[in-house]
Motif scaffolding. Structure first.
Motif, PDB file in Angstrom:
ATOM      1  N   TYR A  60       0.836  -1.189  -0.102  1.00 16.17           N
ATOM      2  CA  TYR A  60      -0.149  -0.058   0.089  1.00 16.17           C
ATOM      3  C   TYR A  60       0.910   1.353   0.083  1.00 16.17           C
ATOM      4  O   TYR A  60       0.566   2.304  -0.528  1.00 16.17           O
ATOM      5  CB  TYR A  60      -0.876  -0.009   1.226  1.00 16.17           C
ATOM      6  N   GLU A  61       2.083   1.334   0.703  1.00 16.40           N
ATOM      7  CA  GLU A  61       2.913   2.336   0.768  1.00 16.40           C
ATOM      8  C   GLU A  61       3.301   2.684  -0.712  1.00 16.40           C
ATOM      9  O   GLU A  61       3.236   3.751  -1.165  1.00 16.40           O
ATOM     10  CB  GLU A  61       4.237   1.962   1.493  1.00 16.40           C
ATOM     11  N   VAL A  62       3.742   1.490  -1.523  1.00 20.12           N
ATOM     12  CA  VAL A  62       4.113   1.854  -2.810  1.00 20.12           C
ATOM     13  C   VAL A  62       3.044   2.393  -3.634  1.00 20.12           C
ATOM     14  O   VAL A  62       3.221   3.377  -4.458  1.00 20.12           O
ATOM     15  CB  VAL A  62       4.850   0.489  -3.283  1.00 20.12           C
ATOM     16  N   ALA A  63       1.858   1.728  -3.697  1.00 16.82           N
ATOM     17  CA  ALA A  63       0.756   1.832  -4.272  1.00 16.82           C
ATOM     18  C   ALA A  63       0.476   3.577  -4.284  1.00 16.82           C
ATOM     19  O   ALA A  63      -0.157   4.140  -5.185  1.00 16.82           O
ATOM     20  CB  ALA A  63      -0.301   1.175  -4.230  1.00 16.82           C
ATOM     21  N   THR A  64       0.511   3.932  -3.062  1.00 13.32           N
ATOM     22  CA  THR A  64       0.030   5.525  -2.752  1.00 13.32           C
ATOM     23  C   THR A  64       1.075   6.488  -2.762  1.00 13.32           C
ATOM     24  O   THR A  64       1.143   7.722  -2.876  1.00 13.32           O
ATOM     25  CB  THR A  64      -0.704   5.626  -1.408  1.00 13.32           C
ATOM     26  N   PHE A  65       2.518   5.797  -3.022  1.00  9.90           N
ATOM     27  CA  PHE A  65       3.601   6.864  -3.064  1.00  9.90           C
ATOM     28  C   PHE A  65       3.790   7.185  -4.374  1.00  9.90           C
ATOM     29  O   PHE A  65       3.928   8.452  -4.879  1.00  9.90           O
ATOM     30  CB  PHE A  65       4.687   6.012  -2.686  1.00  9.90           C
ATOM     31  N   TYR A  66       3.515   6.432  -5.574  1.00  8.23           N
ATOM     32  CA  TYR A  66       3.737   6.665  -7.015  1.00  8.23           C
ATOM     33  C   TYR A  66       2.371   7.044  -7.508  1.00  8.23           C
ATOM     34  O   TYR A  66       1.450   6.523  -7.415  1.00  8.23           O
ATOM     35  CB  TYR A  66       4.226   5.591  -7.484  1.00  8.23           C
ATOM     36  N   ASN A  67       2.624   8.233  -8.434  1.00  8.92           N
ATOM     37  CA  ASN A  67       1.129   9.015  -8.961  1.00  8.92           C
ATOM     38  C   ASN A  67       0.346   8.159  -9.884  1.00  8.92           C
ATOM     39  O   ASN A  67      -0.808   8.218  -9.898  1.00  8.92           O
ATOM     40  CB  ASN A  67       1.546   9.963  -9.816  1.00  8.92           C
ATOM     41  N   MET A  68       1.123   7.455 -10.596  1.00  8.07           N
ATOM     42  CA  MET A  68       0.366   6.382 -11.676  1.00  8.07           C
ATOM     43  C   MET A  68      -0.463   5.463 -11.237  1.00  8.07           C
ATOM     44  O   MET A  68      -1.176   4.797 -12.016  1.00  8.07           O
ATOM     45  CB  MET A  68       1.306   6.062 -12.602  1.00  8.07           C
ATOM     46  N   TYR A  69      -0.396   4.789 -10.059  1.00  6.13           N
ATOM     47  CA  TYR A  69      -1.185   3.901  -9.638  1.00  6.13           C
ATOM     48  C   TYR A  69      -2.809   4.321  -9.120  1.00  6.13           C
ATOM     49  O   TYR A  69      -2.664   5.476  -8.580  1.00  6.13           O
ATOM     50  CB  TYR A  69      -0.613   3.111  -8.251  1.00  6.13           C
ATOM     51  N   ASN A  70      -3.567   3.848  -9.433  1.00  9.75           N
ATOM     52  CA  ASN A  70      -4.940   4.072  -9.199  1.00  9.75           C
ATOM     53  C   ASN A  70      -5.458   3.327  -7.975  1.00  9.75           C
ATOM     54  O   ASN A  70      -5.914   2.018  -8.024  1.00  9.75           O
ATOM     55  CB  ASN A  70      -6.037   3.829 -10.152  1.00  9.75           C
TER      56      ASN A  70
END
Ligand SMILES: Cc1cc2nc3c(=O)[nH]c(=O)nc-3n(C[C@H](O)[C@H](O)[C@H](O)COP(=O)(O)O)c2cc1C
Ligand code: SF4
Ligand code: FES
Lengths: 159, 429, 791
Positions: A60-70
């Motif tokens: 979740y940290e990764v998914a919310t850190f990078y802009n391009m994940y929805n």
């Protein structure tokens, strides 16, 4: 949870890293999962976490850190317009306004028919081609003007 | 967009399909690697050659590459890595994308030579997320090189093995910072590490690692093919070689130009077709959005190299030249840049996490007619409290545009605060 | 080479690798900080510790800057102060100014430092950030808007608790410290993040709004819930325990507490508290005064002694009473002429009682666990039984130690397990026998006769190989082993294995003061410090051959005994049962007298932990209502029975009498894990035998003792969920039971209907089914045969 094709693609990414470093493939895995499903639901992130032997919160940290994940559902076509200074100097704001007007949404919103989501982007490393936008993260449209924007929307609508 | 070829990086540009392996080979590509492997050139010799070339890092900081390579504990038993920083996300910079698009093999050859020199068995090329087509192109190029025997086990029968992998980002400017980039490859969020320890001793997966910019690494084959001295002579002392300049903004022909370091700015501007619509040059950000802005009159006196721009009070950075004409409102320009750093702060350390938002909000207020007389002093102070106090240089990068703008264009800000409107009439921005 | 540096004009010599923060600490110079914590990795993210270093172009974080020779550091120069004040200003702009309603108020690092480093007024004119609350479960309460992103809680999970449950999601100013969406924090160590949080973002949920920190007085205490004896800071207001925090002791609990130690105090304030002596009169319970009750107890005991003989009286004490209480209880029993006393209520194999040479103990200091190179755990649900010992062993593994297991269950140990042999409880003896054989063979020694036929499985072979290497080694018998029906054989074999590989042998210890009980003589046949004493019955015998009268001290036999069904039956048939307890409990059904005695916070006394450390404490609060310390009750009872030697005027006097003046040294000598070997039957169970289903009955973490069972917040955690049965998929398939479906389980006379979950880590013929719980109380012993069929 994911198709055999997606899993094969993820496995290909995992093979790029040392055996004990499966976590390194998390960015690719999330991208591949998102391409298949459109967005990253909790279940999907949980699945990726298990697949790579990570804690769900680390995913979740990764998914919310990078802009391009929805991490929330988006429209069928996510349009991301760069409005950073170099693009702005070349008329990115007008392009953005045009899109907002045509789609009837502001940045961060999805059209009622769930076809389009419009978001504001940061520098895409292509300032010489300004103004520009990204469709669903992977397709860049450059040197935009009014006609090009109209044509793009027409094309996407019929997809 | 135009591309001006040059001898070092864009040396295949005049040929059809410049990106192909065969094209690259036809211009002497991979001959340096072959020679090194055949002669088993000692690593020290390669490092010495790079030192002679006066190649300075093209990623922004301009650190001498030969010196950086000499820090690597080459004899350290166990894994070591070479990492290429292609996470170009600094507003105004778009050169690495074109290197990977038009001459990917220069980069691949450069990375293999670096791997050989530094004792690394594997390299990772971290590619900016938003240019996904380039990632796919690089994947293809790596396959091409592998098929040709330039990558993999026992390369060209030399006993040297090296593998190269592409890793893509997915939208985070901070991953351009080298330790954030390493974290990102490790599958974590891209938050920079505190240094020391430096990557040369504790890098990717805790192993010794050297990180270089795409352009830096793509310059290596030329240096090894033609000699460091020849590269140095392309530019000027302490500023060896040609460099790519990404010119964007209010010019007729934005694009990438490979020109010798030390070329006068005025000439670069001419190559880019001059100011758009024949308007007047107002200001230039000479090295990517983090570099302090320079007014036209100062800029027109500069040559494009690390030392000249530094002397003028800014920095050459990544060589991204953002050109602004007389219609630009500096308050609005700064508002957008401040928003960028606010959005891209990784959130780890206090001054940057809290300070970038503060600066943006104050500039935003000023731009929207709600500025207060004490705001400029406040901005000075907040910027000073961020600069030099953060884990990575993003804090400085956020402070410098503010400081630069307030230094050269304070009157525009004062005008905004006092009159609640813009000094610049009919501003494009 | 030592480095010389100067900080604020003071010179100091330090080792290379020391940070400026450490060096300053040695000089007694305080450098303000938030993210730095001596037990956690360096993050250097708060930037509060910026100091001036001569020749450095910018201020440097003291916490992360290694010292170099000749360095000159200024921590309070104008330059440094300006940097620190700048950081403080940033920290405060988005921090709510809600100190008056914040639970951290008065003990907040931010508040304290803001006084010294903050500006007098905020110039921040923009809207403040607001962050959504997170539900972390019943123990930790959040006010995330107050978070300053020091990431201590995140690092604690990754580095200490061993599981990353918290993270920092999003980025920049939007960053939020949180668990994965909708997940709670389930670690048995979760409460430590409350202490670690330097502001009021993470606070104690049970304590929320209960008191302001400055209203609390602080008393020292020792935790009774496991064999570590964590040091406590018990915080008290108006005669009530309001909160428990760790009292730092590097040799024992470091600066940590398990959640059990931290939140069990709620049990002390539970509604179940017995506040007046009570007597059953004509079948109904009535309150009575102490005088009356004690006379009644004395005359009843005399009557039974005279009528049926003293050996018809049995005493069962819970294993976490004070040493002084054990001493007086055994003295009373032996004064009456009965040797029937025991505290080992969950033990089932007592064959070592006349083979041992002293009290079983950890075999090494607690702090030595971190430095082990190799270790073997035999029969343990380690994390849940010994949360902080597990933490130390995890640290050892982090530093490269090899962890080996012989266990009937596989839980997530949150660290790398080098080798494991997962076998049924019956199979554990055979596995250990195999280990002894493998070790002897690899050493080229004659294989001991008792294991010549033992089978060496590949797993056991790997364990033997692992244990043959390394320097600092330990073999530890856990609670599952201690409660095992063939414990004596396992101890014998473990002793031989330890000898062969040069490891220390240790017993982890299943309760808070088991060593105190042994030292005080609360076991049959041995008095204080192992002195000869009249023989008597052990706990199992007292239940297998029911007595006419029982004295229960702290024990709740229906939960605390190896076989709850038999225990309850024994109580029910007795003529007279007197229960000394802080609580009303099952005894209401079978006892004749209930005596309210003080729990550990309301009395003085001594606990002896697994490493033999004597830890004495005073009562933190006055006994509740008419509660009395048990040692006083026993003393009066002794007098009423006209027994001699019951006139100690303090618990210290009792201790001195029991353990002598040089108690700690005597204890050191008294501890001994060596036993005379007993006969071992290492035969692998026959096929037929293996068709039987074996129960694996552990004691769940929040069912260990009477106080914990009544701690309401702990009882709402995931770890306290009602037990389910677990069995391998193979077994479920054979029995035609769906994983997650219901089954009827029969053991002895009892049967229950319960959900069965699939757990393929379990041995094929086993059903994992915890004891010490109301759900399983109608079944028999923790181990043994049972049957299972689809419900
Ligand atoms: C916020 C931040 C962003 C950066 N972005 C980039 C980048 O996009 N590309 C790059 O090559 N270097 C970038 N850098 C610089 C790298 O940290 C590093 O200095 C560089 O990659 C080293 O390569 P070089 O020595 O070849 O220049 C960035 C640094 C900071 C602090
Ligand atoms: S300066 Fe900003 S981007 Fe760099 S570590 Fe600190 S918070 Fe992250
Ligand atoms: S304590 Fe040093 S940066 Fe936080």
């Amino acid at each position: 949870m994911l198709s055999a094709e997606s899993l094969a693609l993820i496995d290909k990414e995992i093979a790029k890293y040392p055996a004990e470093q499966r976590q390194s493939a998390v960015m690719s895995a999330l991208r591949i999962a998102q391409v298949e499903k459109g967005w990253l639901s909790n279940e999907l992130m949980d699945f990726v976490a298990h697949y790579l032997g990570m804690q769900p919160i680390a995913v979740y940290e990764v998914a919310t850190f990078y802009n391009m994940y929805n991490t929330k559902p988006v429209g069928k076509h996510k349009i991301c317009v760069c409005t950073n200074l170099p693009c702005k100097l070349m008329g990115a704001d007008e392009i953005a306004d045009r899109l907002k007007k045509k789609l009837g949404v502001e940045f961060g919103e999805t059209t009622e028919d769930k076809q389009f989501t419009l978001v504001e982007g940061e520098c895409m490393g292509a300032c010489g081609d300004a103004p520009l936008l990204l469709v669903n993260n992977h397709r860049m449209e450059s040197f935009l003007n009014e006609e090009k924007v109209n044509a793009l929307l027409e094309e996407l609508k019929n997809k | 967009m135009i591309l001006q070829g040059g001898p070092v990086i864009f040396n295949t540009m005049h040929l059809p399909e410049p990106w192909k392996l065969s094209t690259y080979e036809s211009t002497g590509g991979y001959s340096a690697l072959k020679k090194i492997l055949a002669e088993k050139t000692p690593a020290e010799n390669i490092i010495a050659e790079v030192k002679t070339s006066a190649l300075r890092g093209r990623g922004g900081a301009g650190f001498p590459t030969g010196l950086k390579w000499s820090f690597m504990p080459r004899q350290f038993p166990g894994d070591k890595y070479i990492v290429c920083n292609s996470d170009e996300g600094e507003p105004g910079t778009f050169k690495d994308r074109d290197i990977m698009r038009y001459n990917p093999h220069a980069l691949i050859e450069g990375m293999i030579i670096a791997g050989y020199t530094l004792g690394a068995k594997a390299g990772y090329n971290y590619i900016h997320g938003e240019i996904f087509d380039i990632y796919e192109g690089m994947e293809h190029a790596v396959e091409e090189a592998r098929a040709a025997g330039y990558l993999g086990d026992n390369i060209l029968g030399s006993g040297f093995s090296f593998n190269l992998y592409n890793h893509h980002g997915y939208g985070a400017y901070i991953c351009g910072e080298e330790t954030a980039l390493l974290e990102s490859i490790e599958g974590k969020k891209g938050q920079p590490r505190f240094k020391p320890p430096f990557p040369a001793s504790f890098g990717l997966y805790g192993k010794p690692t050297t990180i270089n910019n795409t352009e830096t690494l793509a310059s290596i084959p030329y240096i090894m093919r033609e000699g460091g001295q020849k590269f140095l002579e392309l530019g000027k002392p302490n500023n060896g070689g040609t460099k790519l300049f990404s010119v964007s903004g209010h010019v007729e022909k934005p694009g990438n130009f490979e020109i010798p370091l030390g070329t006068p700015f005025s000439e670069l501007l001419k190559m880019a077709g001059g100011i758009k619509g024949g308007r007047k040059l107002k200001a230039v950000i000479p090295g990517g959005s983090s570099a302090p802005v320079l007014p036209a009159e100062i800029m027109m006196d500069c040559t494009m190299d690390f030392d000249s721009i530094a002397k003028a009070g800014s920095m050459l950075g990544s060589g991204a030249v953002i050109v602004m004409d007389e219609t630009v409102c500096m308050v609005r320009a700064l508002e957008r840049l401040s928003y960028f750093y606010f959005e891209e702060s990784c959130g780890q350390c206090t001054p940057c996490r809290e300070g970038t938002g503060w600066m943006y909000r104050v500039v935003h207020r000023i731009e929207h007619g709600q500025g207060r007389p004490e705001d400029l002093e406040l901005l000075d102070r907040v910027a000073a409290n961020i600069a030099g106090r953060t884990i990575c240089a993003l804090g400085d990068a956020a402070a410098m545009p503010v400081q630069g703008m307030l230094k050269h264009y304070r009157h525009e800000f004062e005008h905004h605060i006092e009159h609640k409107k813009c000094l610049v009439q009919s501003g494009a921005v | 080479m030592a480095l010389n540096i100067e900080i604020d004009g003071q010179q100091i010599e330090v080792e290379p690798g020391t940070t400026v923060m450490d060096a300053a600490h040695k000089l007694g110079i305080y450098i303000p900080h938030f993210c730095y914590h001596k037990k956690l990795s360096i993050a250097a993210n708060c930037r509060m510790c910026l100091v001036q270093v001569e020749k450095a172009p910018k201020p440097l974080p003291a916490c992360a800057t290694p010292v170099s020779d000749g360095m000159k550091v200024m921590t309070r120069s104008d330059y440094a102060m300006q940097a620190q004040k700048g950081v403080m200003e940033f920290l405060l702009i988005n921090h709510p100014l809600d100190c008056p309603i914040c639970d951290q108020g008065g003990e907040c690092q931010l508040q304290d430092l803001a006084v010294g480093y903050g500006g007098s007024r905020s110039v921040y004119a923009e809207p403040k950030r607001v962050v959504m609350e997170k539900n972390l479960g019943p123990l930790v309460s959040t006010d995330m808007t107050r978070c300053i992103h020091c990431t201590r809680c995140v690092r604690f999970g990754q580095e200490i608790a061993g599981v990353m449950e918290m993270g920092q999601a999003f980025r920049g100013e939007h960053a939020e410290i949180m668990p994965f969406i909708d997940k709670t924090i389930d670690s048995e160590l979760s409460g430590n993040i409350i202490d670690l949080c330097p502001v009021g973002a993470l606070t104690s949920k049970p304590f929320r709004y209960a008191a302001r920190s400055w209203e609390l007085s602080r008393r020292k205490g020792v935790s009774p819930h496991d064999s570590l004896g964590s040091n406590l800071q018990i915080q008290v207001k108006n005669g009530k325990v309001m909160r428990v925090l760790p009292l730092e002791n590097e040799d024992v609990n470091e600066c940590w507490l398990s959640d059990r130690d931290r939140f069990s105090y709620e049990g002390l304030n539970s509604e179940d508290r017995l506040t007046k002596p009570m007597i059953r009169k004509d079948g109904a319970w009535v309150e009575a005064d102490w005088q009356e009750v004690l006379s009644l107890v004395a005359s009843k005991l005399r009557e039974i002694q005279v009528k049926h003989g003293a050996d018809q009286i049995g005493a069962l004490a819970a294993p976490a009473q004070t040493t002084e209480e054990y001493y007086l209880l055994q003295k009373l029993m032996r004064g009456l002429g009965s040797g029937n006393i025991d505290h080992r209520l969950r033990q089932s194999d007592f064959r070592l009682d006349d083979k041992a040479h002293g009290a079983f103990w950890l075999g090494m200091p607690v702090a030595a666990l971190n430095t082990l190179d190799r270790f073997l755990i035999v029969g343990s649900t380690l994390r849940k039984d010994h949360p902080l010992l597990a933490l130390r062993l995890r640290q050892a593994v982090r530093h490269g130690a090899g962890m080996n297991l012989i266990n009937p269950v596989v839980d997530d140990y949150l660290c790398k397990v080098a080798n494991k042999s997962v076998v049924s409880p019956e199979g554990m003896v055979a596995a250990l026998a195999g280990l002894v054989r493998a070790l002897a063979e690899s050493k080229g020694e004659a294989v001991p006769a008792m294991v010549v036929n033992a089978n060496v499985t590949p797993e056991i072979k790997s364990i033997a190989e692992s244990m043959s290497g390394g320097e600092n080694k330990g073999i530890f018998l856990g609670n599952l082993a201690q409660h095992h029906p063939r414990y004596a054989e396992m101890h014998t074999l473990a002793q031989e294995a330890a000898r062969l590989c040069g490891a220390a042998l240790g017993v982890l210890g299943d309760a808070g003061n088991a060593l105190g009980a042994v030292a005080a003589g609360a076991i049959p046949g041995r008095g204080a410090m192992g002195a000869q004493a009249v023989t008597g019955m052990n706990a199992a015998q007292m239940i297998a051959s029911p007595r006419k009268a029982y004295i229960l001290m702290g024990a709740e036999p229906e939960f605390d005994c190896h076989d709850p069904v038999a225990a309850l039956a024994a109580m029910k048939q007795a003529e007279f049962v007197v229960a000394l307890s802080p609580f009303k409990h099952g005894a209401l059904d079978y006892a004749d007298v209930l005596l309210p005695v003080a729990p550990f916070t309301e009395t003085s006394g001594t606990y002896i932990n697994a490493e033999g450390r004597l830890q004495s404490f005073n009562g933190a609060v006055k006994p509740l209502g008419e509660t009395r310390p048990a040692w006083k009750v026993l003393r009066v009872l002794g007098n009423l029975l006209n027994l001699s030697g019951f006139d100690q005027d303090s618990s210290e006097a009792v201790r001195a009498e029991a353990l002598g003046q040089d108690a700690q040294e005597r204890m050191q000598r008294f501890m001994n894990n060596r036993v005379e070997p007993i006969h071992v039957s290492a035969a692998v169970p026959e096929e037929m035998e293996r068709a039987r289903l074996e129960r694996i009955g552990e004691v769940p973490i929040y069912q260990t003792d009477a106080i914990v069972r009544r701690a309401s917040s702990l009882q709402r955690t995931a770890d306290a969920a009602p037990p389910v049965a677990r069995a391998s998929g193979m077994l479920l398939e054979k029995l035609g039971i769906q994983g997650g479906g219901m089954a009827i389980i029969r053991q002895g006379q009892g049967s229950i209907v319960i959900r069965v979950d699939r757990d393929d880590c379990l041995p094929a013929n086993c059903v994992r089914l915890p004891g010490a719980h109301a759900v399983t109380a109608s079944l028999g012993p923790l181990f043994g045969e049972l049957t299972m069929e689809r419900a």
